[in-house]
Design an enzyme around this catalytic site. Structure first.
Site, PDB file in Angstrom:
ATOM      1  N   GLY A 142     -14.497  20.917  33.934  1.00 46.73           N
ATOM      2  CA  GLY A 142     -13.554  20.891  35.056  1.00 46.73           C
ATOM      3  C   GLY A 142     -12.110  20.770  34.607  1.00 46.73           C
ATOM      4  O   GLY A 142     -11.202  21.236  35.300  1.00 46.73           O
TER       5      GLY A 142
ATOM      6  N   ASN B 200     -18.199  23.854  29.023  1.00 42.10           N
ATOM      7  CA  ASN B 200     -19.362  23.438  28.222  1.00 42.10           C
ATOM      8  C   ASN B 200     -20.564  23.046  29.073  1.00 42.10           C
ATOM      9  O   ASN B 200     -21.456  22.332  28.613  1.00 42.10           O
ATOM     10  CB  ASN B 200     -18.969  22.256  27.326  1.00 42.10           C
ATOM     11  CG  ASN B 200     -18.489  21.049  28.131  1.00 42.10           C
ATOM     12  OD1 ASN B 200     -17.832  21.215  29.145  1.00 42.10           O
ATOM     13  ND2 ASN B 200     -18.832  19.856  27.695  1.00 42.10           N
ATOM     14  N   GLU B 201     -20.602  23.511  30.338  1.00 41.37           N
ATOM     15  CA  GLU B 201     -21.629  23.047  31.272  1.00 41.37           C
ATOM     16  C   GLU B 201     -23.052  23.203  30.735  1.00 41.37           C
ATOM     17  O   GLU B 201     -23.903  22.335  30.936  1.00 41.37           O
ATOM     18  CB  GLU B 201     -21.510  23.793  32.625  1.00 41.37           C
ATOM     19  CG  GLU B 201     -20.438  23.240  33.545  1.00 41.37           C
ATOM     20  CD  GLU B 201     -19.021  23.672  33.180  1.00 41.37           C
ATOM     21  OE1 GLU B 201     -18.827  24.338  32.147  1.00 41.37           O
ATOM     22  OE2 GLU B 201     -18.103  23.328  33.941  1.00 41.37           O
TER      23      GLU B 201
ATOM     24  N   LEU C 210     -15.330  17.064  35.537  1.00 45.37           N
ATOM     25  CA  LEU C 210     -15.924  16.332  36.654  1.00 45.37           C
ATOM     26  C   LEU C 210     -16.468  14.994  36.181  1.00 45.37           C
ATOM     27  O   LEU C 210     -17.028  14.900  35.084  1.00 45.37           O
ATOM     28  CB  LEU C 210     -17.077  17.140  37.271  1.00 45.37           C
ATOM     29  CG  LEU C 210     -16.748  18.550  37.751  1.00 45.37           C
ATOM     30  CD1 LEU C 210     -17.871  19.084  38.611  1.00 45.37           C
ATOM     31  CD2 LEU C 210     -15.436  18.596  38.489  1.00 45.37           C
TER      32      LEU C 210
HETATM   33  C1  LIG Z   1     -23.920  22.720  39.696  1.00 42.98           C
HETATM   34  C2  LIG Z   1     -23.086  21.662  39.021  1.00 42.98           C
HETATM   35  C3  LIG Z   1     -21.924  22.279  38.307  1.00 42.98           C
HETATM   36  C4  LIG Z   1     -20.977  21.257  37.844  1.00 42.98           C
HETATM   37  C5  LIG Z   1     -19.947  21.772  36.901  1.00 42.98           C
HETATM   38  C6  LIG Z   1     -19.531  20.698  35.998  1.00 42.98           C
HETATM   39  C7  LIG Z   1     -18.322  20.589  35.514  1.00 42.98           C
HETATM   40  C8  LIG Z   1     -17.920  19.433  34.692  1.00 42.98           C
HETATM   41  O1  LIG Z   1     -16.747  19.210  34.547  1.00 42.98           O
HETATM   42  S1  LIG Z   1     -19.108  18.409  34.013  1.00 42.98           S
HETATM   43  C9  LIG Z   1     -18.251  17.246  32.996  1.00 42.98           C
HETATM   44  C10 LIG Z   1     -18.125  17.794  31.627  1.00 42.98           C
HETATM   45  N1  LIG Z   1     -17.352  16.908  30.793  1.00 42.98           N
HETATM   46  C11 LIG Z   1     -17.708  16.640  29.565  1.00 42.98           C
HETATM   47  O2  LIG Z   1     -18.699  17.087  29.063  1.00 42.98           O
HETATM   48  C12 LIG Z   1     -16.800  15.717  28.825  1.00 42.98           C
HETATM   49  C13 LIG Z   1     -17.534  14.498  28.368  1.00 42.98           C
HETATM   50  N2  LIG Z   1     -16.619  13.613  27.651  1.00 42.98           N
HETATM   51  C14 LIG Z   1     -16.274  13.807  26.371  1.00 42.98           C
HETATM   52  O3  LIG Z   1     -16.688  14.715  25.710  1.00 42.98           O
HETATM   53  C15 LIG Z   1     -15.343  12.794  25.772  1.00 42.98           C
HETATM   54  O4  LIG Z   1     -15.318  11.665  26.597  1.00 42.98           O
HETATM   55  C16 LIG Z   1     -13.905  13.331  25.607  1.00 42.98           C
HETATM   56  C17 LIG Z   1     -13.869  14.341  24.459  1.00 42.98           C
HETATM   57  C18 LIG Z   1     -13.384  13.964  26.872  1.00 42.98           C
HETATM   58  C19 LIG Z   1     -12.969  12.151  25.238  1.00 42.98           C
HETATM   59  O5  LIG Z   1     -13.471  11.491  24.110  1.00 42.98           O
HETATM   60  P1  LIG Z   1     -12.981  10.030  23.760  1.00 42.98           P
HETATM   61  O6  LIG Z   1     -11.502   9.946  23.849  1.00 42.98           O
HETATM   62  O7  LIG Z   1     -13.625   9.651  22.464  1.00 42.98           O
HETATM   63  O8  LIG Z   1     -13.495   9.123  24.940  1.00 42.98           O
HETATM   64  P2  LIG Z   1     -14.985   8.576  25.160  1.00 42.98           P
HETATM   65  O9  LIG Z   1     -15.981   9.617  24.920  1.00 42.98           O
HETATM   66  O10 LIG Z   1     -15.126   7.274  24.438  1.00 42.98           O
HETATM   67  O11 LIG Z   1     -14.972   8.295  26.737  1.00 42.98           O
HETATM   68  C20 LIG Z   1     -14.306   7.191  27.276  1.00 42.98           C
HETATM   69  C21 LIG Z   1     -15.092   6.729  28.494  1.00 42.98           C
HETATM   70  O12 LIG Z   1     -15.034   7.767  29.466  1.00 42.98           O
HETATM   71  C22 LIG Z   1     -16.358   8.110  29.865  1.00 42.98           C
HETATM   72  N3  LIG Z   1     -16.377   9.547  30.190  1.00 42.98           N
HETATM   73  C23 LIG Z   1     -15.994  10.539  29.417  1.00 42.98           C
HETATM   74  N4  LIG Z   1     -16.109  11.715  30.062  1.00 42.98           N
HETATM   75  C24 LIG Z   1     -16.593  11.432  31.282  1.00 42.98           C
HETATM   76  C25 LIG Z   1     -16.920  12.236  32.418  1.00 42.98           C
HETATM   77  N5  LIG Z   1     -16.756  13.569  32.435  1.00 42.98           N
HETATM   78  N6  LIG Z   1     -17.390  11.622  33.505  1.00 42.98           N
HETATM   79  C26 LIG Z   1     -17.543  10.280  33.543  1.00 42.98           C
HETATM   80  N7  LIG Z   1     -17.244   9.456  32.485  1.00 42.98           N
HETATM   81  C27 LIG Z   1     -16.769  10.042  31.377  1.00 42.98           C
HETATM   82  C28 LIG Z   1     -17.217   7.790  28.659  1.00 42.98           C
HETATM   83  O13 LIG Z   1     -18.556   7.605  29.031  1.00 42.98           O
HETATM   84  C29 LIG Z   1     -16.581   6.507  28.182  1.00 42.98           C
HETATM   85  O14 LIG Z   1     -17.020   5.484  29.045  1.00 42.98           O
HETATM   86  P3  LIG Z   1     -17.187   3.991  28.476  1.00 42.98           P
HETATM   87  O15 LIG Z   1     -18.156   4.068  27.332  1.00 42.98           O
HETATM   88  O16 LIG Z   1     -17.707   3.215  29.645  1.00 42.98           O
HETATM   89  O17 LIG Z   1     -15.823   3.575  28.045  1.00 42.98           O
END
Ligand SMILES: CCCCC/C=C/C(=O)SCCNC(=O)CCNC(=O)[C@H](O)C(C)(C)COP(=O)(O)OP(=O)(O)OC[C@H]1O[C@@H](n2cnc3c(N)ncnc32)[C@H](O)[C@@H]1OP(=O)(O)O
Length: 317
Positions: free
Chosen positions: A169, A192-193, A124
């Site tokens: 997600g 990993n929530e 997400l």
């Molecule tokens: C009751 C509520 C329940 C809700 C249930 C929730 C479900 C979910 O899905 S919550 C989301 C969980 N996701 C994560 O924890 C993933 C977080 N991201 C990462 O760990 C890493 O980005 C990666 C391993 C997926 C990829 O790593 P890498 O290739 O090194 O890329 P970057 O970390 O440099 O990220 C690039 C860019 O993208 C932004 N970003 C990454 N993930 C997300 C995200 N889930 N949502 C929004 N933005 C995300 C990150 O901040 C970077 O942004 P910039 O610095 O502006 O380039």
């Protein structure tokens, strides 16, 4: 039809990526994708585009679609840089794609994968939850429920070709498929929530229980465990791990196998395995949305999400 050369195909796909789409028909256009009729390029690419307003702002193409109608399946590739995070617009478009797939008589199955290197989906979009507003939050959560109901509840064959990270997600999307093949490498998959300070919704949990069993899910969810491909294989979170260069080939081999099973018997079997899990969310959609809004609006959750976002923005070592 003349065979286009590789250079012109590359120019054509770049053109498609940069297409200007009409703002007023943006929702419809969300479903317009680059269609490749044959990945070996023995027939030309068909690019669907809306040309009704050439002055409209550029809209990125979030999906690439390769259809093999003669073989009965298609490949759907996520293409939302940088990490295929699931926001309202992306989910809305995905839902349109899933509707089209469901209605297609020619398509028995879909290989879900990512067009971006090293990432299947980051789950997400955290910006949909951080500083959440009631109206947008409701639309977002409703779209996510819709995606899961359509995907997990579909009778079509879905094979996930997981070519990179797939947390939260992203893992849910992969688990909603019938078969998962993951690329070997430094990638992680899992729910990993808890590491973000949030609880995985009950339907995320149930999907994981159905995939890897109760005990492993209990540990995985509490710890917010992100599995390496090898660990994921050991607990049946994925069914195969392969080298990157053969991922799609292996997915296609599986697809051919699954397509060869008598359709009605397979569909009835799939539906009998998944119906109860899907019905549970359908019966509770409104209260589930309400809980999502209430939960994410809490100060403590907002604080956690803020910290998580800041940590992600830190310069990488
Ligand atoms: C009751 C509520 C329940 C809700 C249930 C929730 C479900 C979910 O899905 S919550 C989301 C969980 N996701 C994560 O924890 C993933 C977080 N991201 C990462 O760990 C890493 O980005 C990666 C391993 C997926 C990829 O790593 P890498 O290739 O090194 O890329 P970057 O970390 O440099 O990220 C690039 C860019 O993208 C932004 N970003 C990454 N993930 C997300 C995200 N889930 N949502 C929004 N933005 C995300 C990150 O901040 C970077 O942004 P910039 O610095 O502006 O380039």
């Amino acid at each position: 039809m003349a065979r286009p050369n590789l250079k012109s195909l590359l120019r054509l796909s770049q053109f498609a990526v940069n297409l200007n789409l009409n703002k007023t028909t943006q929702l419809t256009n969300l479903s317009k994708s680059l269609i490749t009729q044959n990945r070996n390029f023995s027939t030309s690419k068909i690019i669907r585009q809306d040309t009704s307003n050439n002055n409209a702002p550029a809209t990125k193409i979030n999906f690439y679609v390769e259809e093999y109608k003669d073989k009965g399946y298609m490949v759907l590739k996520f293409n939302k840089a940088p990490v295929n995070s699931l926001n309202l617009e992306f989910l809305t478009e995905l839902n349109i794609q899933l509707d089209k797939i469901e209605q297609s008589k020619d398509i028995k199955g879909v290989i879900l994968t990512s067009h971006l290197p090293n990432i299947f989906s980051a789950g997400l979009d955290i910006l949909e939850m951080y500083q959440i507003k009631q109206e947008r939050g409701t639309q977002f959560w409703t779209a996510l429920q819709e995606t899961w109901i359509k995907l997990y509840g579909s009778n079509k064959i879905f094979i996930a070709a997981i070519n990179g990270h797939s947390p939260a997600g992203g893992c849910l999307l992969a688990m909603s498929c019938d078969y998962r093949i993951m690329t070997k490498g430094p990638y992680k998959i899992g729910l990993n929530e808890t590491l973000l300070g949030i609880k995985a919704p009950f339907w995320f949990r149930d999907t994981m229980i159905n995939t890897i069993g109760y005990r492993e899910t209990e540990k995985a969810l509490q710890l917010g465990k992100l599995y390496s491909p090898e660990e994921a294989l050991a607990v049946n979170l994925v069914d195969e791990i392969v080298d990157a260069n053969v991922l799609i080939q292996k997915a296609e081999e599986q697809m051919v196998k699954w397509c060869s099973i008598p359709t009605v018997a397979r569909e009835l079997t799939k539906s009998s395995m998944r119906r109860d899990t899907v019905s549970k969310l359908i019966a509770q959609r409104e209260s589930d949305t309400q809980s999502f809004i209430e939960f994410t609006q809490r100060d403590s959750i907002q604080k956690s999400l803020k910290g998580y976002l800041e940590a992600m923005k830190k310069p990488k070592k």
